[in-house]
Design a protein around this motif. Sequence first.
Motif, PDB file in Angstrom:
ATOM      1  N   LEU A  11       0.855  -1.190   0.000  1.00 51.77           N
ATOM      2  CA  LEU A  11       0.000   0.000   0.000  1.00 51.77           C
ATOM      3  C   LEU A  11       0.892   1.243   0.000  1.00 51.77           C
ATOM      4  O   LEU A  11       1.802   1.362   0.825  1.00 51.77           O
ATOM      5  CB  LEU A  11      -0.893  -0.007   1.235  1.00 51.77           C
ATOM      6  CG  LEU A  11      -1.751   1.233   1.482  1.00 51.77           C
ATOM      7  CD1 LEU A  11      -2.759   1.426   0.354  1.00 51.77           C
ATOM      8  CD2 LEU A  11      -2.451   1.122   2.839  1.00 51.77           C
ATOM      9  N   VAL A  12       0.606   2.161  -0.916  1.00 46.12           N
ATOM     10  CA  VAL A  12       1.408   3.380  -1.025  1.00 46.12           C
ATOM     11  C   VAL A  12       0.494   4.538  -1.370  1.00 46.12           C
ATOM     12  O   VAL A  12      -0.554   4.339  -2.017  1.00 46.12           O
ATOM     13  CB  VAL A  12       2.521   3.204  -2.093  1.00 46.12           C
ATOM     14  CG1 VAL A  12       1.938   2.974  -3.467  1.00 46.12           C
ATOM     15  CG2 VAL A  12       3.506   4.354  -2.067  1.00 46.12           C
ATOM     16  N   GLN A  13       0.879   5.719  -0.948  1.00 49.83           N
ATOM     17  CA  GLN A  13       0.090   6.897  -1.285  1.00 49.83           C
ATOM     18  C   GLN A  13       0.388   7.345  -2.714  1.00 49.83           C
ATOM     19  O   GLN A  13       1.477   7.078  -3.253  1.00 49.83           O
ATOM     20  CB  GLN A  13       0.399   8.037  -0.315  1.00 49.83           C
ATOM     21  CG  GLN A  13      -0.154   7.825   1.079  1.00 49.83           C
ATOM     22  CD  GLN A  13       0.013   9.054   1.952  1.00 49.83           C
ATOM     23  OE1 GLN A  13       0.931   9.850   1.758  1.00 49.83           O
ATOM     24  NE2 GLN A  13      -0.869   9.214   2.928  1.00 49.83           N
ATOM     25  N   LEU A  18       7.218   2.182  -5.568  1.00 48.60           N
ATOM     26  CA  LEU A  18       7.398   0.794  -5.166  1.00 48.60           C
ATOM     27  C   LEU A  18       8.311   0.127  -6.174  1.00 48.60           C
ATOM     28  O   LEU A  18       8.336   0.509  -7.348  1.00 48.60           O
ATOM     29  CB  LEU A  18       6.075   0.030  -5.119  1.00 48.60           C
ATOM     30  CG  LEU A  18       5.146   0.237  -3.927  1.00 48.60           C
ATOM     31  CD1 LEU A  18       3.833  -0.513  -4.173  1.00 48.60           C
ATOM     32  CD2 LEU A  18       5.787  -0.228  -2.643  1.00 48.60           C
ATOM     33  N   ARG A  19       9.031  -0.890  -5.700  1.00 43.92           N
ATOM     34  CA  ARG A  19       9.845  -1.710  -6.597  1.00 43.92           C
ATOM     35  C   ARG A  19       9.397  -3.156  -6.464  1.00 43.92           C
ATOM     36  O   ARG A  19       9.509  -3.746  -5.388  1.00 43.92           O
ATOM     37  CB  ARG A  19      11.321  -1.584  -6.253  1.00 43.92           C
ATOM     38  CG  ARG A  19      12.243  -2.263  -7.263  1.00 43.92           C
ATOM     39  CD  ARG A  19      13.632  -2.422  -6.713  1.00 43.92           C
ATOM     40  NE  ARG A  19      14.615  -2.759  -7.727  1.00 43.92           N
ATOM     41  CZ  ARG A  19      15.750  -3.411  -7.477  1.00 43.92           C
ATOM     42  NH1 ARG A  19      16.036  -3.792  -6.238  1.00 43.92           N
ATOM     43  NH2 ARG A  19      16.620  -3.659  -8.454  1.00 43.92           N
ATOM     44  N   LEU A  20       8.903  -3.697  -7.567  1.00 47.39           N
ATOM     45  CA  LEU A  20       8.510  -5.093  -7.601  1.00 47.39           C
ATOM     46  C   LEU A  20       9.686  -5.940  -8.056  1.00 47.39           C
ATOM     47  O   LEU A  20      10.479  -5.510  -8.899  1.00 47.39           O
ATOM     48  CB  LEU A  20       7.332  -5.297  -8.538  1.00 47.39           C
ATOM     49  CG  LEU A  20       6.080  -4.451  -8.270  1.00 47.39           C
ATOM     50  CD1 LEU A  20       4.974  -4.855  -9.245  1.00 47.39           C
ATOM     51  CD2 LEU A  20       5.629  -4.567  -6.841  1.00 47.39           C
ATOM     52  N   SER A 124      -3.309   4.666  -2.717  1.00 49.65           N
ATOM     53  CA  SER A 124      -4.385   5.455  -2.128  1.00 49.65           C
ATOM     54  C   SER A 124      -4.274   6.910  -2.571  1.00 49.65           C
ATOM     55  O   SER A 124      -3.194   7.442  -2.787  1.00 49.65           O
ATOM     56  CB  SER A 124      -4.322   5.369  -0.609  1.00 49.65           C
ATOM     57  OG  SER A 124      -3.112   5.919  -0.131  1.00 49.65           O
ATOM     58  N   SER A 125      -5.436   7.552  -2.654  1.00 47.85           N
ATOM     59  CA  SER A 125      -5.466   8.952  -3.110  1.00 47.85           C
ATOM     60  C   SER A 125      -5.351   9.913  -1.953  1.00 47.85           C
ATOM     61  O   SER A 125      -5.423   9.541  -0.814  1.00 47.85           O
ATOM     62  CB  SER A 125      -6.750   9.217  -3.888  1.00 47.85           C
ATOM     63  OG  SER A 125      -7.864   8.908  -3.084  1.00 47.85           O
TER      64      SER A 125
END
Length: 125
Positions: A11-13, A18-20, A124-125
């Motif tokens: 979960l990130v804003q 992010l690194r997959l 998320s927004s």
Amino acid sequence: QVRLIESGGGLVQAGGSLRLSCAASGLTFSSYAMAWFRQAPGKEREFVSGLNWSGGDSRYADSVKGRFSISRDNAKNMVYLQMNSLKPEDTAVYYCSAPIVRTYIGPSAGEYGAWGQGTQVTVSS
């Protein structure tokens, strides 16, 4: 038997990164193109990015160009997806995949024969 295991989701804003990662086994990894797809709830699986065996040729969906970057480490049998400036519409399960024909890096999901279990990315927004 080809195994692909994704990690790095979360979960990130909005605006975050992010690194997959995808760990591959059961194939001659250094000779295969690799790709990332994603699937949002109620939507079809869509191509995100593909990368040839050497890392010298890549493809991106228009929706992620300039924000996402695909890379690989053939010594570690790993492929990565760096995702920056994330948007709520990037929310999806992200899948690592290997093509049936090892040189294919295009957007057609039907041309890919091996898939990971997926990792959830929620913005998320």
